[in-house]
Design a protein around this motif. Structure first.
Motif, PDB file in Angstrom:
ATOM      1  N   TYR A  21      34.993  42.373  46.571  1.00 31.98           N
ATOM      2  CA  TYR A  21      36.287  42.512  45.903  1.00 31.98           C
ATOM      3  C   TYR A  21      36.135  42.426  44.385  1.00 31.98           C
ATOM      4  CZ  TYR A  21      39.262  42.448  50.056  1.00 31.98           C
ATOM      5  OH  TYR A  21      39.905  42.782  51.218  1.00 31.98           O
ATOM      6  N   ARG A  22      35.176  41.658  43.917  1.00 32.97           N
ATOM      7  CA  ARG A  22      35.004  41.430  42.483  1.00 32.97           C
ATOM      8  C   ARG A  22      33.776  42.155  41.932  1.00 32.97           C
ATOM      9  NH1 ARG A  22      38.111  38.279  40.081  1.00 32.97           N
ATOM     10  NH2 ARG A  22      36.592  37.893  38.437  1.00 32.97           N
ATOM     11  N   ASN A  26      41.977  40.375  45.088  1.00 34.23           N
ATOM     12  CA  ASN A  26      41.254  39.634  46.124  1.00 34.23           C
ATOM     13  C   ASN A  26      42.205  39.062  47.177  1.00 34.23           C
ATOM     14  OD1 ASN A  26      39.050  38.598  47.473  1.00 34.23           O
ATOM     15  ND2 ASN A  26      38.492  37.091  45.919  1.00 34.23           N
ATOM     16  N   LYS A  52      38.242  33.073  44.907  1.00 31.75           N
ATOM     17  CA  LYS A  52      36.895  33.106  45.468  1.00 31.75           C
ATOM     18  C   LYS A  52      36.289  31.734  45.738  1.00 31.75           C
ATOM     19  CE  LYS A  52      34.545  33.540  40.972  1.00 31.75           C
ATOM     20  NZ  LYS A  52      33.614  32.389  41.145  1.00 31.75           N
ATOM     21  N   SER A 104      34.065  38.013  48.747  1.00 31.88           N
ATOM     22  CA  SER A 104      34.634  38.064  47.393  1.00 31.88           C
ATOM     23  C   SER A 104      33.746  38.861  46.444  1.00 31.88           C
ATOM     24  CB  SER A 104      34.828  36.647  46.838  1.00 31.88           C
ATOM     25  OG  SER A 104      35.990  36.048  47.365  1.00 31.88           O
TER      26      SER A 104
END
Length: 279
Positions: free
Chosen positions: A196-197, A18, A165, A193
């Motif tokens: 990304y996650r 991230n 995040k 985020s």
């Protein structure tokens, strides 16, 4: 849009890390924050050897670790030669103690709050969002130090928490708001985020789909634990304005950033008008 096409994308790092550059995204007037000066990420222990080598290549002067002391003891940051590394916890519970924004930590604070008179009758979303916002928005020594470093020009710098995040996401929102970005685009950056996650979040939900279908609150907590919730970012901005009346008053009271100081930040971290309009 693929993550690699996002203006804040930094190549060479896995999504789970991230890591992003705050620079590159345009303000409503077209000006952009300069790239290569301010970065955000998840915990540095998540990085493999190649990623740590790339991190060292960013020329960082300062790293701010926003995690709790317990998190730092469990997974300390690797040492970066020549870089000043500092730890200041960025989230606190209602009693003023350090708060780890894990599913367990959030649930514990939530259960306690639901028994209090203030939150009686409030929805789960409103209660969680308000607790989340208050845990970081006020009297935050970590964010004050971040703005002190930015004002002093102690860059390139990076700030991070455990997953990059929540504590990191709110810090990034504050930096962008201080630089004149509009609230909608700031919150858009916050919820990025989730992309990304995405792998972690999907795995958690798929692995517990049956029980989450029976207890919807668990899915909500899973989203908060492995991703972010847009309403949390929006509420964080709202509670600042509710307490101070405006973001200008918030920045001046909480961080000593009056109009002149914020203009100084803009001059340091935003591209000149002509440069930002060149394509």
């Amino acid at each position: 849009m693929k993550l690699s096409q996002n203006p804040n994308y930094v190549p060479g790092f896995r999504d789970i890390v991230n890591l992003r550059d705050l620079g590159g995204r345009p303000r409503p007037d077209g000006r952009r924050m300069k790239r290569g000066l301010v970065y955000r990420s998840g915990a540095l222990y998540l990085m493999n050897d190649d990623e740590l080598q790339r991190l060292r290549g960013l020329g960082l002067r300062y790293v701010l670790d926003l995690r709790s002391r317990k998190e730092v003891r469990k997974h300390p940051d690797p040492q970066l030669p020549g870089v000043t590394q500092q730890h200041i916890s960025a989230a606190k519970d209602p009693d003023g103690g350090e708060l780890s924004l894990t599913a367990f930590g959030l649930a514990r604070v939530l259960l306690r709050a639901r028994r209090s008179r203030e939150y009686q009758g409030a929805s789960l979303m409103d209660t969680m969002a308000t607790l989340y916002a208050r845990s970081m928005a006020f009297d935050n020594p970590a964010y004050r130090e971040l703005f002190r470093r930015l004002d002093a020009g102690n860059v390139p710098l990076l700030f991070h928490c455990s997953q990059g995040k929540d504590r990191t996401g709110v810090a990034a929102m504050l930096v962008m708001l201080a630089l004149g970005y509009d609230e909608e685009s700031v919150v858009d950056g916050y919820v990025l985020s989730n992309e990304y996650r995405a792998e972690k979040l999907t795995a958690l939900i798929d692995g517990h789909r049956k029980i989450m279908s029976r207890i919807p609150a668990l899915r909500f907590l899973a989203q908060a634990a492995e991703g972010v919730i847009r309403e949390f970012g929006e509420m964080t901005i709202n509670v600042m304005k509710q307490r101070y009346g405006s973001m200008d008053a918030y920045f001046q009271t909480e961080y000593g950033l009056d109009a002149a100081a914020r203009q100084r930040l803009c001059e340091r971290y935003l591209e000149p008008v002509d440069a930002s309009q060149q394509e």
